[in-house]
Design a protein around this motif. Structure first.
Motif, PDB file in Angstrom:
ATOM      1  N   TYR A   3      -3.817   4.955  -9.470  1.00 52.62           N
ATOM      2  CA  TYR A   3      -4.942   4.899  -8.850  1.00 52.62           C
ATOM      3  C   TYR A   3      -5.653   6.020  -8.301  1.00 52.62           C
ATOM      4  N   HIS A  42      -8.980   6.959   0.645  1.00 48.43           N
ATOM      5  CA  HIS A  42      -9.955   7.164   0.831  1.00 48.43           C
ATOM      6  C   HIS A  42      -8.910   7.476   2.739  1.00 48.43           C
ATOM      7  N   ARG A  43      -8.877   6.084   3.249  1.00 47.06           N
ATOM      8  CA  ARG A  43      -8.166   5.761   4.241  1.00 47.06           C
ATOM      9  C   ARG A  43      -7.091   7.103   4.303  1.00 47.06           C
ATOM     10  N   TRP A  69      -8.347   2.509  -2.802  1.00 43.00           N
ATOM     11  CA  TRP A  69      -9.062   2.308  -1.883  1.00 43.00           C
ATOM     12  C   TRP A  69      -8.592   2.413  -0.509  1.00 43.00           C
ATOM     13  N   GLN A  70      -7.568   2.368  -0.485  1.00 44.39           N
ATOM     14  CA  GLN A  70      -6.543   2.979   0.470  1.00 44.39           C
ATOM     15  C   GLN A  70      -5.915   4.293   0.217  1.00 44.39           C
ATOM     16  N   ASN A  72      -4.619  -3.993  -8.556  1.00 50.71           N
ATOM     17  CA  ASN A  72      -4.639  -3.783  -6.750  1.00 50.71           C
ATOM     18  C   ASN A  72      -5.883  -2.832  -6.154  1.00 50.71           C
ATOM     19  N   MET A  73      -7.272  -3.101  -6.799  1.00 47.86           N
ATOM     20  CA  MET A  73      -8.174  -1.606  -6.278  1.00 47.86           C
ATOM     21  C   MET A  73      -7.598  -1.378  -5.134  1.00 47.86           C
ATOM     22  N   GLN A  74      -7.340  -2.213  -3.632  1.00 52.05           N
ATOM     23  CA  GLN A  74      -7.086  -1.830  -2.156  1.00 52.05           C
ATOM     24  C   GLN A  74      -6.385  -0.336  -2.641  1.00 52.05           C
ATOM     25  N   ARG A  75      -5.228   0.021  -3.367  1.00 51.36           N
ATOM     26  CA  ARG A  75      -4.368   0.427  -3.528  1.00 51.36           C
ATOM     27  C   ARG A  75      -5.398   1.504  -4.324  1.00 51.36           C
ATOM     28  N   GLU A 111       2.840   2.541  -8.879  1.00 50.08           N
ATOM     29  CA  GLU A 111       3.037   1.207  -8.919  1.00 50.08           C
ATOM     30  C   GLU A 111       3.581   0.921  -9.825  1.00 50.08           C
ATOM     31  N   PRO A 160     -13.195   2.486  -8.062  1.00 49.11           N
ATOM     32  CA  PRO A 160     -12.186   2.516  -8.064  1.00 49.11           C
ATOM     33  C   PRO A 160     -11.466   2.918  -9.955  1.00 49.11           C
ATOM     34  N   MET A 204       0.391  -1.269   0.229  1.00 50.16           N
ATOM     35  CA  MET A 204       0.508   0.209   0.229  1.00 50.16           C
ATOM     36  C   MET A 204       0.457   1.438   0.284  1.00 50.16           C
TER      37      MET A 204
END
Length: 420
Positions: A278, A333-334, A330-331, A325-328, A316, A351, A77
C-alpha cells in the motif's frame, strides 16, 4: 501457427520489469510486442515506494516470523499482515517460506539478493543514460532512523550484518540527521545512512519514459489479456481475449499474475504468491525530505517525489482477489505522526494498493526454458523497481549470449525455474 511468426518475442507484462526488458530486446533488433490488459505501468510499478533499495539484501521474513504469526493474523493494521481467511490457501507457500529460513537456504537467498543489488545501480544508470533520462533517478542515499533508546542495539546489529555483506552503511547521530533533514522530529535518536542507494522522482514516469524509448526502437504495445498459450515446434502461440498471437519466443514478466501462463507453457507450477503493498501519496508535502527515510520501529518508508511525499510499506498476504483494505494505506499517515516537527498534511491524499510478486525464497525467476522459447522474469517481491534494469541486461544475455556481454552481471544459477 504460421511458419513465420509475426514477432520475434512477445513480452507479457507492461510493468517496470517487462518494459525494461522490452526496451533492451528491441534495441537488439528484435521485433518486440508487449502485451498487457492494462496500460503500461498501471500495476505494482505505478505505486511502489520509488526507492532503489540496494541495501535490502535480507528477505522480509526471518525466524522471528514464528513469534509474529499471532499478530499477523489478529492485527488488520500490522506491518506484516496475513488475512486469516486466506491462511488455508497460503499455508503451502508459508511452509516453503519457513523451510527457506534454515541456514543454508537463507544464506543462498542473501547471496542472490546481494548479487542483484550490487549490480542494480550501475544497470539503472546505464539504462536511463541510454535514453537520456538520468534526471529521473537521484543517487543521494537514504536513511533508516530509530526513535527509542532500546532500538540502538538492533541498529548496531543490523549495521554489523550489513558490513558482513559489504553493504556501504554509516551510523549517523541525531545531530547529523537533523542537519540534513531539519523537519524531522527531535525524537529521532540516530540511524543508518546508505550512500549507494537512490530514489526515482516519479516511478510511473520512469515506465512511460522506457515505453517511449521502446516504441522508438520498434516495439509495439497491445492492451489485451493473455489467457493461455502453448509452445510449438516453430515458436509460441499465445491466446488473448482478442485472438491468437504468434511469436518465436515469449517473455513472461507479468508479476504476481505470472504463474498460470508459466504453467500453461512450461508445465511447471511455480509457488508464486503476492505481497499486497500500500501507499499514501501526499500532494501537499514537497520539500520535507531530501531522500527516502525509513522508520525502524514504525516499519514504513517516506520517499520525496515530484508530485509530493509517498508513504509506503507494510505487507499483506490476502491473495489476488480480495478487495483492497485502504485503511492500511491511511494507517501510513497515522504512523508518520510524531516523526516530524509538524505533522504531515494529508489533504487530497490518494491511497493505492498493488500486488508484489513473491516466491518463498525471496528470489526472482530469471531464466529461459523450452529450448529458449520461453523466457521468465518475475517474482522480484518488493525489489522489482530495484532489479528491473539488471534483470533486463540478464535477459539480453540469455537471448544473445555472444553479444556485447555486460561485465559483472550476476550468475543466473540462483534464479532458475528448476529450483522449484
Amino acid at each position: 501457427m504460421a511458419n513465420n511468426p509475426a514477432h520475434d518475442i512477445a513480452v507479457v507484462g507492461a510493468g517496470i520489469i517487462g518494459v525494461a526488458c522490452a526496451l533492451r530486446l528491441a534495441r537488439q533488433g528484435l521485433r518486440v510486442v508487449v502485451i498487457d490488459h492494462r496500460p503500461p505501468g498501471h500495476g505494482a510499478s505505478f505505486g511502489n515506494a520509488g526507492h532503489l533499495a540496494t541495501e535490502q539484501v535480507f528477505p522480509i521474513a526471518d525466524v522471528s516470523i514464528l513469534k509474529r504469526l499471532p499478530g499477523m493474523l489478529l492485527d488488520p493494521m500490522g506491518p506484516l499482515r496475513l488475512d486469516w481467511r486466506y491462511l488455508p490457501l497460503a499455508l503451502p507457500w508459508f511452509t516453503r517460506l519457513l523451510l527457506n529460513l534454515r541456514a543454508q537456504p537463507f544464506d543462498n537467498t542473501v547471496a542472490g539478493l546481494r548479487a542483484l543489488n550490487e549490480s542494480s545501480l550501475a544497470s539503472w544508470q546505464r539504462l536511463l543514460g541510454d535514453i537520456q533520462r538520468s534526471d529521473l533517478l537521484k543517487v543521494d542515499g537514504s536513511l533508516l532512523v530509530y526513535e527509542r533508546g532500546e532500538s540502538r542495539q538492533a541498529i548496531e546489529t543490523l549495521q554489523q550484518r550489513l558490513h558482513q555483506q559489504q553493504v556501504p552503511v554509516d551510523f549517523w547521530q541525531a545531530g547529523a540527521i537533523r542537519d540534513i533533514a531539519p523537519q524531522l522530529s527531535e525524537r529521532i535518536q540516530g540511524g543508518l545512512f546508505f550512500p549507494r542507494t537512490g530514489h526515482f522522482i516519479d516511478p510511473y514516469r520512469v515506465v512511460t519514459a522506457l515505453v517511449e524509448a521502446a516504441k522508438a526502437a520498434g516495439a509495439c504495445f497491445l492492451q489485451q489479456r493473455v489467457v493461455g498459450g502453448r509452445v510449438q515446434d516453430d515458436g509460441v502461440s499465445l491466446h488473448t481475449d482478442h485472438g491468437p498471437i504468434s511469436t518465436r519466443r515469449v517473455l513472461i514478466a507479468c508479476g504476481a499474475h505470472s504463474a498460470p501462463l508459466t504453467a500453461a507453457l512450461t508445465g511447471k507450477r511455480v509457488p508464486l504468491d503476492t505481497e499486497r503493498g500500500y501507499h499514501l501519496m501526499l500532494p501537499h508535502e514537497t520539500g520535507r525530505l531530501p531522500f527516502p527515510v525509513t522508520s525502524l520501529e514504525r516499519k514504513f518508508i517516506m520517499t520525496p517525489m515530484t508530485e509530493g511525499l509517498r508513504l509506503a510499506g507494510t505487507v499483506e498476504f490476502a491473495g489476488l482477489h480480495k478487495p483492497a483494505n485502504m485503511q492500511r494505506a491511511w494507517q501510513l499517515h497515522r504512523l508518520s505522526q510524531g516523526l516530524f516537527r509538524e505533522d504531515l498534511n494529508a489533504e487530497a491524499a490518494t491511497p493505492w494498493m498493488g500486488f508484489r510478486p513473491s516466491l518463498p525464497d525471496s528470489l526472482p525467476v530469471i531464466d529461459q526454458v523450452c529450448e529458449g522459447k520461453v523466457l521468465l522474469a518475475f517474482g522480484h517481491q518488493h525489489l522489482g523497481l530495484t532489479h528491473a534494469a539488471v534483470t533486463a541486461e540478464m535477459l539480453v544475455q540469455l537471448a544473445f549470449p555472444a553479444s556485447n556481454p555486460v561485465p559483472d552481471l550476476p550468475s543466473r544459477d540462483r534464479y532458475r525455474l528448476t529450483r522449484f
